[in-house]
Design a protein around this motif. Structure first.
Motif, mmCIF file in Angstrom:
data_model
loop_
_atom_site.group_PDB
_atom_site.id
_atom_site.type_symbol
_atom_site.label_atom_id
_atom_site.label_comp_id
_atom_site.label_asym_id
_atom_site.label_seq_id
_atom_site.Cartn_x
_atom_site.Cartn_y
_atom_site.Cartn_z
ATOM 1 N N LEU A 181 -44.111 -3.170 -39.515
ATOM 2 C CA LEU A 181 -43.751 -3.274 -37.848
ATOM 3 C C LEU A 181 -42.270 -4.318 -38.299
ATOM 4 O O LEU A 181 -41.576 -3.936 -37.051
ATOM 5 C CB LEU A 181 -44.314 -4.287 -37.429
ATOM 6 N N GLY A 182 -41.703 -4.493 -39.119
ATOM 7 C CA GLY A 182 -39.988 -5.233 -39.213
ATOM 8 C C GLY A 182 -40.528 -7.413 -38.208
ATOM 9 O O GLY A 182 -39.903 -7.453 -37.518
ATOM 10 N N VAL A 183 -41.680 -7.091 -38.771
ATOM 11 C CA VAL A 183 -41.435 -8.806 -37.862
ATOM 12 C C VAL A 183 -42.631 -9.932 -38.943
ATOM 13 O O VAL A 183 -42.451 -9.688 -39.755
ATOM 14 C CB VAL A 183 -43.015 -8.777 -36.592
ATOM 15 N N ASP A 184 -42.386 -11.256 -38.941
ATOM 16 C CA ASP A 184 -43.018 -12.009 -39.407
ATOM 17 C C ASP A 184 -43.519 -12.567 -38.805
ATOM 18 O O ASP A 184 -44.542 -12.597 -37.548
ATOM 19 C CB ASP A 184 -41.484 -13.444 -38.873
ATOM 20 N N THR A 185 -44.780 -13.387 -39.228
ATOM 21 C CA THR A 185 -45.759 -13.594 -39.366
ATOM 22 C C THR A 185 -46.061 -14.273 -37.744
ATOM 23 O O THR A 185 -45.278 -15.964 -37.982
ATOM 24 C CB THR A 185 -46.265 -14.496 -40.199
ATOM 25 N N PRO A 186 -46.722 -14.008 -36.802
ATOM 26 C CA PRO A 186 -46.912 -15.485 -35.989
ATOM 27 C C PRO A 186 -47.929 -16.918 -35.855
ATOM 28 O O PRO A 186 -47.366 -17.281 -34.548
ATOM 29 C CB PRO A 186 -47.927 -14.411 -34.642
ATOM 30 N N GLY A 187 -47.648 -16.620 -36.812
ATOM 31 C CA GLY A 187 -49.124 -17.776 -37.353
ATOM 32 C C GLY A 187 -50.005 -18.213 -36.252
ATOM 33 O O GLY A 187 -50.357 -16.472 -35.455
ATOM 34 N N ARG A 188 -49.677 -19.292 -35.742
ATOM 35 C CA ARG A 188 -51.008 -18.711 -33.812
ATOM 36 C C ARG A 188 -50.169 -18.831 -33.154
ATOM 37 O O ARG A 188 -50.883 -19.872 -31.400
ATOM 38 C CB ARG A 188 -51.406 -20.633 -34.395
ATOM 39 N N ASN A 189 -49.096 -18.809 -32.512
ATOM 40 C CA ASN A 189 -48.603 -18.376 -31.599
ATOM 41 C C ASN A 189 -49.154 -17.202 -30.953
ATOM 42 O O ASN A 189 -48.506 -16.164 -30.853
ATOM 43 C CB ASN A 189 -46.886 -17.991 -31.369
ATOM 44 N N PRO A 190 -49.388 -17.628 -29.157
ATOM 45 C CA PRO A 190 -50.284 -15.866 -29.288
ATOM 46 C C PRO A 190 -49.147 -15.393 -27.975
ATOM 47 O O PRO A 190 -49.670 -14.410 -28.340
ATOM 48 C CB PRO A 190 -50.973 -16.738 -27.985
ATOM 49 N N VAL A 191 -47.742 -16.078 -27.322
ATOM 50 C CA VAL A 191 -46.298 -15.509 -27.333
ATOM 51 C C VAL A 191 -46.697 -14.660 -28.480
ATOM 52 O O VAL A 191 -46.064 -13.199 -28.190
ATOM 53 C CB VAL A 191 -46.028 -16.176 -26.942
ATOM 54 N N LYS A 192 -46.263 -14.884 -29.544
ATOM 55 C CA LYS A 192 -45.665 -13.904 -30.685
ATOM 56 C C LYS A 192 -46.387 -13.082 -31.142
ATOM 57 O O LYS A 192 -45.987 -11.560 -31.311
ATOM 58 C CB LYS A 192 -45.295 -15.375 -31.684
ATOM 59 N N TRP A 193 -47.890 -13.194 -30.967
ATOM 60 C CA TRP A 193 -48.067 -12.549 -31.715
ATOM 61 C C TRP A 193 -48.892 -11.043 -30.350
ATOM 62 O O TRP A 193 -48.990 -9.864 -31.072
ATOM 63 C CB TRP A 193 -50.292 -12.713 -31.458
ATOM 64 N N LEU A 194 -48.411 -11.310 -29.511
ATOM 65 C CA LEU A 194 -48.160 -10.103 -27.935
ATOM 66 C C LEU A 194 -47.142 -9.691 -28.332
ATOM 67 O O LEU A 194 -47.140 -8.237 -28.123
ATOM 68 C CB LEU A 194 -48.129 -11.184 -27.199
ATOM 69 N N TRP A 195 -45.864 -10.602 -28.759
ATOM 70 C CA TRP A 195 -44.952 -9.094 -29.150
ATOM 71 C C TRP A 195 -44.840 -8.426 -30.141
ATOM 72 O O TRP A 195 -44.257 -7.705 -30.104
ATOM 73 C CB TRP A 195 -43.411 -10.497 -29.341
ATOM 74 N N VAL A 196 -46.144 -8.884 -31.207
ATOM 75 C CA VAL A 196 -46.267 -8.294 -32.848
ATOM 76 C C VAL A 196 -46.398 -6.608 -32.561
ATOM 77 O O VAL A 196 -46.582 -5.587 -32.906
ATOM 78 C CB VAL A 196 -46.687 -9.222 -33.108
ATOM 79 N N PHE A 197 -47.571 -6.545 -31.372
ATOM 80 C CA PHE A 197 -48.407 -5.769 -30.644
ATOM 81 C C PHE A 197 -47.930 -4.789 -29.814
ATOM 82 O O PHE A 197 -47.512 -3.654 -29.636
ATOM 83 C CB PHE A 197 -49.484 -6.170 -30.297
ATOM 84 N N ALA A 198 -47.128 -5.803 -29.155
ATOM 85 C CA ALA A 198 -46.158 -5.234 -28.084
ATOM 86 C C ALA A 198 -45.075 -4.312 -28.927
ATOM 87 O O ALA A 198 -44.346 -3.022 -28.686
ATOM 88 C CB ALA A 198 -45.382 -5.786 -27.312
#
Length: 276
Positions: free
Chosen positions: A68-85
């Motif tokens: 996906l070309g992303v860094d690990t979102p860690g425990r940040n839910p907003v970053k996880w949403l961005w990963v899946f988006a």
């Protein structure tokens, strides 16, 4: 929850590979994966749009992150949403899907390689080295070789194996596939052979090399010293030749390679130079 997210992420990454079919270059080995990844990226990016994993992303979570070309979102839910988006934008519309993906595939225990190649079956499989590692779950080098060798077994007949000729267990992986194979290293019988012409250890350190193939030879300069970097460069050249990248572009790519931080970087001391 973690298992669910892992499976969802893996499934999304697999769908992206299956639908858009970027060429997948998978790299495994006990040592040298990250440097080899960067060397291959340096060469291949002269001719194709390429993505490589960040850091040493090479496991159950890391491989999908790399795709996906992303860094690990860690425990940040907003970053996880961005990963899946981002993942679904890639899947549905092909947004930011490169022509080539250079992916590390590391194993810690039996079954790991099966999991990784199921997500991204390699078109080109690179084996850097098979040594003494992962002995918590693998009791012998042969067991390690069997697991890592699955990356070669996963190749289609029209795939390509790139194998370190200086490591016997890596070299032996050629027998596990009907695909073509090319060897690289310092030995005279390597398909892509590296010969050191000159080394300069004074920062910024560099090595002048001669590259010898069955067809010709050429010289190049590598921004680093030490056989691990040169071995990685040899693998990059082997991949570049397989992808029909012109020699002049391969040489340009080699010049852009930089050692990973903490991997045989020469640092100036208080006298600002090195005397040997």
């Amino acid at each position: 929850m973690k298992k669910f997210v892992q499976q969802w992420l893996a499934g999304l990454a697999k769908l992206i590979i299956t639908k858009h079919k970027p060429k997948v270059i998978g790299i495994t080995g006990s040592v040298g994966k990250t440097s080899t990844r960067d060397a291959i990226y340096a060469v291949v990016s002269t001719a194709f749009s390429v993505r490589k994993g960040q850091r040493n992303f090479n496991n159950e979570f890391g491989l999908p992150f790399a795709i996906l070309g992303v860094d690990t979102p860690g425990r940040n839910p907003v970053k996880w949403l961005w990963v899946f988006a981002k993942g679904y934008l890639m899947l549905w519309f092909g947004v930011s899907v490169p022509q080539v993906m250079v992916l590390e595939m590391g194993v810690d225990k039996p079954g790991d390689m099966d999991y990784l190649v199921n997500i991204a079956r390699p078109d080109i499989a690179v084996v850097t080295n098979i040594g003494v590692s992962h002995y918590e779950f693998f009791k012998t080098q042969e067991a390690v070789a069997a697991e890592k060798g699955k990356i070669v077994e996963a190749l289609a007949d029209n795939g390509f194996a790139v194998l370190n000729n200086d490591n016997e267990l890596a070299k032996a992986q050629a027998g596990k596939t009907q695909a073509r194979s090319i060897s690289y290293g310092f030995r005279d019988d390597s398909d892509v052979r590296i010969r050191i012409i000159e080394e300069d250890f004074n920062p910024p350190s560099h090595t002048k090399i001669e590259v010898v193939t069955h067809y010709n030879s050429f010289e190049a300069t590598v921004a680093g010293v030490g056989t691990p970097h040169l071995s990685a460069i040899a693998a990059g050249i082997a991949v570049g030749l397989n992808l029909n990248i012109p020699q002049e572009d391969i040489i340009k790519g080699i010049k852009t390679y930089r050692p990973v931080v903490g991997r045989l970087n020469i640092l100036a001391g208080i006298k600002k130079d090195c005397d040997y």
